[in-house]
Design a protein around this motif. Sequence first.
Motif, PDB file in Angstrom:
ATOM      1  N   LEU A 155       0.862  -1.174   0.000  1.00 58.04           N
ATOM      2  CA  LEU A 155       0.000   0.000   0.000  1.00 58.04           C
ATOM      3  C   LEU A 155       0.904   1.230   0.000  1.00 58.04           C
ATOM      4  O   LEU A 155       1.806   1.331   0.827  1.00 58.04           O
ATOM      5  CB  LEU A 155      -0.878   0.010   1.253  1.00 58.04           C
ATOM      6  CG  LEU A 155      -1.634  -1.297   1.570  1.00 58.04           C
ATOM      7  CD1 LEU A 155      -2.327  -1.186   2.922  1.00 58.04           C
ATOM      8  CD2 LEU A 155      -2.636  -1.601   0.473  1.00 58.04           C
ATOM      9  N   ARG A 156       0.653   2.167  -0.907  1.00 52.84           N
ATOM     10  CA  ARG A 156       1.511   3.357  -0.981  1.00 52.84           C
ATOM     11  C   ARG A 156       0.677   4.613  -0.724  1.00 52.84           C
ATOM     12  O   ARG A 156       0.332   5.349  -1.660  1.00 52.84           O
ATOM     13  CB  ARG A 156       2.202   3.434  -2.341  1.00 52.84           C
ATOM     14  CG  ARG A 156       3.054   2.218  -2.641  1.00 52.84           C
ATOM     15  CD  ARG A 156       3.849   2.362  -3.916  1.00 52.84           C
ATOM     16  NE  ARG A 156       5.022   3.205  -3.739  1.00 52.84           N
ATOM     17  CZ  ARG A 156       6.008   3.297  -4.631  1.00 52.84           C
ATOM     18  NH1 ARG A 156       5.952   2.613  -5.757  1.00 52.84           N
ATOM     19  NH2 ARG A 156       7.034   4.080  -4.414  1.00 52.84           N
ATOM     20  N   PRO A 157       0.332   4.856   0.545  1.00 51.32           N
ATOM     21  CA  PRO A 157      -0.509   6.029   0.820  1.00 51.32           C
ATOM     22  C   PRO A 157       0.256   7.326   0.610  1.00 51.32           C
ATOM     23  O   PRO A 157       1.474   7.369   0.813  1.00 51.32           O
ATOM     24  CB  PRO A 157      -0.857   5.858   2.301  1.00 51.32           C
ATOM     25  CG  PRO A 157       0.293   5.075   2.864  1.00 51.32           C
ATOM     26  CD  PRO A 157       0.724   4.144   1.767  1.00 51.32           C
ATOM     27  N   ARG A 158      -0.448   8.370   0.218  1.00 53.80           N
ATOM     28  CA  ARG A 158       0.174   9.693   0.192  1.00 53.80           C
ATOM     29  C   ARG A 158       0.652  10.034   1.596  1.00 53.80           C
ATOM     30  O   ARG A 158      -0.065   9.783   2.570  1.00 53.80           O
ATOM     31  CB  ARG A 158      -0.863  10.755  -0.216  1.00 53.80           C
ATOM     32  CG  ARG A 158      -1.027  10.885  -1.685  1.00 53.80           C
ATOM     33  CD  ARG A 158      -1.921  12.053  -2.061  1.00 53.80           C
ATOM     34  NE  ARG A 158      -2.541  11.732  -3.320  1.00 53.80           N
ATOM     35  CZ  ARG A 158      -3.790  11.318  -3.473  1.00 53.80           C
ATOM     36  NH1 ARG A 158      -4.609  11.249  -2.441  1.00 53.80           N
ATOM     37  NH2 ARG A 158      -4.249  11.003  -4.661  1.00 53.80           N
ATOM     38  N   PRO A 159       1.853  10.600   1.732  1.00 53.72           N
ATOM     39  CA  PRO A 159       2.319  10.962   3.076  1.00 53.72           C
ATOM     40  C   PRO A 159       1.283  11.836   3.786  1.00 53.72           C
ATOM     41  O   PRO A 159       0.714  12.758   3.199  1.00 53.72           O
ATOM     42  CB  PRO A 159       3.608  11.742   2.802  1.00 53.72           C
ATOM     43  CG  PRO A 159       4.101  11.191   1.496  1.00 53.72           C
ATOM     44  CD  PRO A 159       2.862  10.892   0.700  1.00 53.72           C
ATOM     45  N   GLY A 160       1.045  11.500   5.040  1.00 49.98           N
ATOM     46  CA  GLY A 160       0.102  12.296   5.842  1.00 49.98           C
ATOM     47  C   GLY A 160      -1.316  11.767   5.841  1.00 49.98           C
ATOM     48  O   GLY A 160      -2.205  12.390   6.427  1.00 49.98           O
ATOM     49  N   THR A 161      -1.553  10.600   5.203  1.00 50.04           N
ATOM     50  CA  THR A 161      -2.926  10.081   5.133  1.00 50.04           C
ATOM     51  C   THR A 161      -3.088   8.745   5.875  1.00 50.04           C
ATOM     52  O   THR A 161      -4.042   8.015   5.638  1.00 50.04           O
ATOM     53  CB  THR A 161      -3.382   9.914   3.663  1.00 50.04           C
ATOM     54  OG1 THR A 161      -2.538   8.932   3.025  1.00 50.04           O
ATOM     55  CG2 THR A 161      -3.302  11.211   2.904  1.00 50.04           C
ATOM     56  N   ASN A 162      -2.169   8.467   6.804  1.00 49.61           N
ATOM     57  CA  ASN A 162      -2.219   7.170   7.504  1.00 49.61           C
ATOM     58  C   ASN A 162      -3.550   6.910   8.195  1.00 49.61           C
ATOM     59  O   ASN A 162      -4.069   5.794   8.162  1.00 49.61           O
ATOM     60  CB  ASN A 162      -1.134   7.109   8.590  1.00 49.61           C
ATOM     61  CG  ASN A 162       0.230   6.835   8.012  1.00 49.61           C
ATOM     62  OD1 ASN A 162       0.344   6.300   6.921  1.00 49.61           O
ATOM     63  ND2 ASN A 162       1.260   7.214   8.737  1.00 49.61           N
ATOM     64  N   VAL A 163      -4.059   7.929   8.880  1.00 46.82           N
ATOM     65  CA  VAL A 163      -5.267   7.692   9.688  1.00 46.82           C
ATOM     66  C   VAL A 163      -6.401   7.223   8.776  1.00 46.82           C
ATOM     67  O   VAL A 163      -7.131   6.272   9.098  1.00 46.82           O
ATOM     68  CB  VAL A 163      -5.649   8.962  10.481  1.00 46.82           C
ATOM     69  CG1 VAL A 163      -6.994   8.781  11.177  1.00 46.82           C
ATOM     70  CG2 VAL A 163      -4.561   9.263  11.526  1.00 46.82           C
ATOM     71  N   ALA A 164      -6.538   7.859   7.622  1.00 55.02           N
ATOM     72  CA  ALA A 164      -7.575   7.428   6.674  1.00 55.02           C
ATOM     73  C   ALA A 164      -7.294   5.999   6.195  1.00 55.02           C
ATOM     74  O   ALA A 164      -8.219   5.185   6.056  1.00 55.02           O
ATOM     75  CB  ALA A 164      -7.620   8.392   5.489  1.00 55.02           C
ATOM     76  N   LEU A 165      -6.034   5.698   5.949  1.00 52.77           N
ATOM     77  CA  LEU A 165      -5.674   4.348   5.496  1.00 52.77           C
ATOM     78  C   LEU A 165      -6.102   3.300   6.523  1.00 52.77           C
ATOM     79  O   LEU A 165      -6.735   2.293   6.185  1.00 52.77           O
ATOM     80  CB  LEU A 165      -4.164   4.268   5.265  1.00 52.77           C
ATOM     81  CG  LEU A 165      -3.655   2.901   4.819  1.00 52.77           C
ATOM     82  CD1 LEU A 165      -3.881   2.719   3.322  1.00 52.77           C
ATOM     83  CD2 LEU A 165      -2.162   2.730   5.140  1.00 52.77           C
ATOM     84  N   PHE A 166      -5.748   3.539   7.790  1.00 51.08           N
ATOM     85  CA  PHE A 166      -6.068   2.548   8.836  1.00 51.08           C
ATOM     86  C   PHE A 166      -7.589   2.440   9.020  1.00 51.08           C
ATOM     87  O   PHE A 166      -8.110   1.345   9.248  1.00 51.08           O
ATOM     88  CB  PHE A 166      -5.392   2.915  10.159  1.00 51.08           C
ATOM     89  CG  PHE A 166      -3.889   3.078  10.046  1.00 51.08           C
ATOM     90  CD1 PHE A 166      -3.155   2.318   9.144  1.00 51.08           C
ATOM     91  CD2 PHE A 166      -3.201   3.999  10.835  1.00 51.08           C
ATOM     92  CE1 PHE A 166      -1.777   2.472   9.018  1.00 51.08           C
ATOM     93  CE2 PHE A 166      -1.834   4.162  10.725  1.00 51.08           C
ATOM     94  CZ  PHE A 166      -1.118   3.398   9.816  1.00 51.08           C
ATOM     95  N   HIS A 167      -8.275   3.572   8.923  1.00 52.76           N
ATOM     96  CA  HIS A 167      -9.738   3.508   9.026  1.00 52.76           C
ATOM     97  C   HIS A 167     -10.324   2.721   7.846  1.00 52.76           C
ATOM     98  O   HIS A 167     -11.302   1.982   8.015  1.00 52.76           O
ATOM     99  CB  HIS A 167     -10.341   4.908   9.048  1.00 52.76           C
ATOM    100  CG  HIS A 167     -10.134   5.636  10.351  1.00 52.76           C
ATOM    101  ND1 HIS A 167      -9.829   4.983  11.520  1.00 52.76           N
ATOM    102  CD2 HIS A 167     -10.198   6.956  10.663  1.00 52.76           C
ATOM    103  CE1 HIS A 167      -9.696   5.877  12.495  1.00 52.76           C
ATOM    104  NE2 HIS A 167      -9.916   7.075  12.003  1.00 52.76           N
ATOM    105  N   GLY A 168      -9.728   2.893   6.690  1.00 52.88           N
ATOM    106  CA  GLY A 168     -10.206   2.135   5.530  1.00 52.88           C
ATOM    107  C   GLY A 168     -10.062   0.639   5.748  1.00 52.88           C
ATOM    108  O   GLY A 168     -10.964  -0.156   5.456  1.00 52.88           O
ATOM    109  N   LEU A 169      -8.920   0.232   6.294  1.00 55.48           N
ATOM    110  CA  LEU A 169      -8.712  -1.199   6.585  1.00 55.48           C
ATOM    111  C   LEU A 169      -9.692  -1.666   7.658  1.00 55.48           C
ATOM    112  O   LEU A 169     -10.281  -2.757   7.550  1.00 55.48           O
ATOM    113  CB  LEU A 169      -7.266  -1.426   7.040  1.00 55.48           C
ATOM    114  CG  LEU A 169      -6.174  -1.126   6.003  1.00 55.48           C
ATOM    115  CD1 LEU A 169      -4.781  -1.230   6.635  1.00 55.48           C
ATOM    116  CD2 LEU A 169      -6.280  -2.067   4.807  1.00 55.48           C
TER     117      LEU A 169
END
Length: 898
Positions: free
Chosen positions: A430-444
Amino acid sequence: MGPMTGIGIEVDGIGLAVPDGASLLTAVRAAGTELPALCSDDRLSPAGSCRTCLVRADGRVVAACVTPASPGARVETATDDLACLRRDAVELIASALPPRALTVDSPSELAHVCRSMGIGPEAARGADGRGEDDSHPYVRLDRDLCIACGRCVRMCSEVQGTFALTLVGRGGDTVVAPGAGGTWAESDCVACGGCVDTCPTGAITQPGPARGLTSGMRPAAARTLTTCGYCGVGCTLDVVTREGEITAVLPARDGPVNHGHACVKGRFAHGFRTSPERLTRPLLRRGGVLEPVGWDEALAHTARELRVAVGAGGPDAVAAISSARATNEDNYLVQKFMRAVLGTNNVDNCSRLCHSPSAAGLTASFGLSGGTDSFDDVQRADCLLVVGANPVEAHPVVGARLLNHVLHGAALVVADPRAVGLALHADVHLRPRPGTNVALFHGLAHILLAEGLVDEEFLRERATGLPELVALLDDYPPERVAGITGVPAEDLVAAARLYGRAERPAVVYGLGVTEHLHGTDGVRSLANLAILCGAVGSDRGYGVNPLRGQNNVQGASDMGALPDVLPGYGKVTDPAVRSRAEDVWGVPVPERPGLRIPDMFAAARTGDLRALWVVGEDVCATDPDTNRVTQALDACPLVVCNELFLSETARRADVVLPAASWLEKDGTFVNFDRRFQRVRPAVPPPGEARTDFDIVRALAAAMGADLGCATPAEALAECGRLAPVFAGLSHDRLDREGAVPWPCPDPGRPGEAKLYTRRFATPDGRAHLAAAPYLPPGEEPDDAYPLLLVTGRRWAHYNSGSMTRHGGNLALDPVDFLDLHPDDAHRYGVRDGERVAVESRHGRARLVARIGERTAPGQVFCSFHFPTSGVNRLTSDHADTVTSCPEYKVTAVRLAVP
Ligand code: FES
């Protein structure tokens, strides 16, 4: 004698038991019999190619290294015919080598075997002619001594996972070579030293006085077992010395984390110790110039000026930045000095800049400020979720162990904007845009819930906060998260399924999670995944585990070098916690939490901070928005610095105190999985340099105070009286048992390697799900600054580079690169190897362009190992809203004419 366990077997008439899966070679050695085994190494899979380990098992002659021990097997080793066969095999190997392979003083395993069999140098009848490769600073290949046993090749592939070596040629001409052709220095070798350590003939050696020394040898010179002072992995190292100087640093075979492995830093990067640039005398600024002075004068001046600062502004006009590089005992004394001698809580350490969001986030989610599981357990996971970490370069021994585990079948999800080393082996990257981790983890998390991949019983019995999280996650369906993060929705689904369907998953993460404007939210949202799946504090998984950056960043915080907590994390605002410390120290403990590092600089700029003691941190190189840090130091009337070198920070100090390095110190470190491990001095500090422990005590004495704790052992014992979680630890115990994890409240019981098996350490005993919404980073690219800069580490260097730039590592990695994608290089007209200037809203740096696809389009990457490049002039003072951890991972920049 207890009952025999494992496989029962008989060796030369002696009955014994060996573990399931053990080889006959293991069994023979367990029986106390030595066999030659020239293509075998316990760290490697067996090859069975040299035929020097022949034994007879149940009547058949077999190679012991490749033959499994079977129940009831009867093994013979000592008959004349077997001795003859083994001798023939060794003689055949030796005969192809030049006579110098068997000189009487050769330390190689082959020479030792030959001597033990009575085979003399005359048996070596080969000729020189294949030549040497001496292109590398740490690895030298003498092809004429190669017996093509393949140990180096297997070490490189099976243990290190670099696959840099191969065997080339045919028959008797077979020889090891870098796999890509060319010289060793040009190869993919990352100088872990594994090949050097396993080579049985001296074909691959470390140049210099260590030539031929390996960890498998019996000690021939003085050896000191200690813990590495580079990253937070905590490798156990064996330091070999002769006449007070280090000749080699070898990986300890029984190191609990490194298991006989090491990396280029711990193994080789000790040249800094004797660098002519090392500080050996105190320096005092007079007339604007730092001049050498004696210790008495430096300490008297510092004590006097500290009193002046306290007199003018009270105790809170003084602050200390303690050191994640220093020992627990050093850190314990620094915070005790600040609290008990000066009367202020103004003490912090560089975890503020890296894992303070881990401390805050993990404490809020689970109750304690540390990883949840031991790394040995993490390596049992059937699915690894590695987030915002590049362990292959930043924590190489952990990176190698993770890679090894993946190559043996564990599923791997990597979440990182860059194509970091492990990503090449990931099932899903997964290559999230820097600064978008919280959205990534919520998506998972959304997918885990939507697909029923959660552990409902665990959530019901052991967690809290589910309704709030479920409501929040409504807003994070995969399509929306894909829009925020740039990660395709199908990749999110694939990753969530891998993690959610695994029987025992584990999360490992790094600074790519914490060093953000919302780093604490990131840690908590990541912890949600483990809680949802019941994969923490249970047998359903191996929790959430931060990879600590510096060698003792965990310990510096554990020891209370933080402005709001005392040793063991009791809050300074809690009267019961203060009173326990007051009982031990015999003085009042200040109640008001102190300044965090960024607040210290701000207070210095406004004139409120009148004295700052920086213990072994180069804040002018490593802290963000360097220009404002230097303004702060320039404004502060007294800056005192303990240092190894005249760092960027030391150059601005008023007093510079020469300090001992990790190779010259006594004490303990705490590694990333909470193990206390001993640090022992292998050599004395150079010149007049002193340990930080001695410096703190001497400064206290100069101020008329007695800190007690005459030795580091006494300091750890005293710490245990303040902090129940450390009460079971002592130097004596660590000397006896090796590593011991905390919590460890009882000297008679083991520490807790796996946390929360019965209850979480939160007030209600439950794991707390967090429902923090995604918020954007502090900086976004725009027309003026169209690229996003991410900073991190590279394999050959470490942090500000003060140790790795003084020695051979500089030859391995001499230049500070800016990595950028070919599309961006084309767009901005940048050529590979060209000097470029990088500008942000905060400053400017100069780097060398390196074009490649590891960074995504629109992003650039660089390290911060070369202070003169000025990378941290670029980074902003945006910081995590909870902990003030800087947002190092997201800075909007542009390229400019250098
Ligand atoms: Fe057994 Fe080489 S060590 S065949």
